[in-house]
Design a protein around this motif. Structure first.
Motif, short mmCIF file in Angstrom:
data_model
loop_
_atom_site.label_atom_id
_atom_site.label_comp_id
_atom_site.label_asym_id
_atom_site.label_seq_id
_atom_site.Cartn_x
_atom_site.Cartn_y
_atom_site.Cartn_z
N GLY A 1 -10.72 -1.98 6.24
CA GLY A 1 -12.13 -1.73 6.50
C GLY A 1 -12.38 -0.87 7.73
O GLY A 1 -13.32 -1.11 8.48
N GLU B 1 -4.76 6.27 3.41
CA GLU B 1 -6.12 5.95 2.99
C GLU B 1 -6.22 4.51 2.51
O GLU B 1 -7.22 3.83 2.75
N ASP B 2 -5.17 4.05 1.83
CA ASP B 2 -5.15 2.65 1.37
C ASP B 2 -5.22 1.68 2.55
O ASP B 2 -5.88 0.65 2.47
N LYS C 1 -6.46 -4.27 11.99
CA LYS C 1 -7.66 -3.43 11.94
C LYS C 1 -7.90 -2.76 13.29
O LYS C 1 -8.14 -1.55 13.36
N ASP D 1 -13.37 2.81 9.10
CA ASP D 1 -13.95 4.09 8.71
C ASP D 1 -13.06 5.23 9.20
O ASP D 1 -12.45 5.13 10.26
N TYR D 2 -13.02 6.32 8.43
CA TYR D 2 -12.19 7.45 8.81
C TYR D 2 -12.72 8.74 8.21
O TYR D 2 -13.45 8.74 7.24
N PHE E 1 -6.65 2.25 5.49
CA PHE E 1 -8.02 2.30 6.01
C PHE E 1 -8.96 1.48 5.13
O PHE E 1 -9.80 0.73 5.64
N GLU E 2 -8.81 1.63 3.83
CA GLU E 2 -9.67 0.89 2.90
C GLU E 2 -9.41 -0.61 2.98
O GLU E 2 -10.33 -1.41 3.05
N ALA E 3 -8.13 -1.00 2.97
CA ALA E 3 -7.77 -2.42 2.97
C ALA E 3 -8.22 -3.13 4.25
O ALA E 3 -8.60 -4.30 4.21
N PRO F 1 -11.56 11.93 6.29
CA PRO F 1 -10.40 12.35 5.50
C PRO F 1 -9.68 13.58 6.08
O PRO F 1 -8.47 13.70 5.94
N LEU G 1 0.83 -1.20 0.00
CA LEU G 1 0.00 0.00 0.00
C LEU G 1 0.87 1.25 0.00
O LEU G 1 1.98 1.26 0.53
#
Length: 111
Positions: free
Chosen positions: A21, A14-15, A62, A23-24, A17-19, A26, A10
């Motif tokens: 799962g 942000e990657d 996570k 929530d955040y 957080f997405e990978a 920005p 990554l």
């Protein structure tokens, strides 16, 4: 491939957080992205994940990312002092060095 192999690929906070799962907001990540990831790493370093299954390791990642993010939602990078430069900024001042007095300026008491 393990979760750690996936995370190494990554390139942005942000990657992560997405990978994972998580929530955040920005706006929070924009200000504290490196601090959040560094704190996540500190939390992970305290865990012994050797022998953990990939699902257990992913869950730990996570959890620690969410925990690190929460630290910066309610605080600031300077207040959290994750990096050395911030830690050094609040070190107590060193007492002044004692002045040097050359021996030639001292007079003997017995002559």
């Amino acid at each position: 491939m393990s979760v750690f192999d996936d995370l190494r690929k990554l390139s942005s906070a942000e990657d992560f957080f997405e990978a994972l799962g998580v929530d955040y907001d920005p706006a929070v990540v924009r200000v504290a992205r490196l601090h959040i990831l560094r704190r996540m790493g500190e939390y992970l370093a305290k865990n012994d994940l050797d022998g953990a299954t990939d699902d257990e390791a992913r869950a730990a990642c996570k959890e620690h990312l969410a925990q690190a993010y929460a630290d910066f939602v309610s605080s600031s990078p300077i207040a959290e002092r994750v990096f050395k430069v911030h830690k050094d900024a609040v070190k107590p001042a060193q007492p002044p060095a004692k002045p040097f007095i050359p021996l030639t300026t001292l007079t003997g008491a017995g002559g």
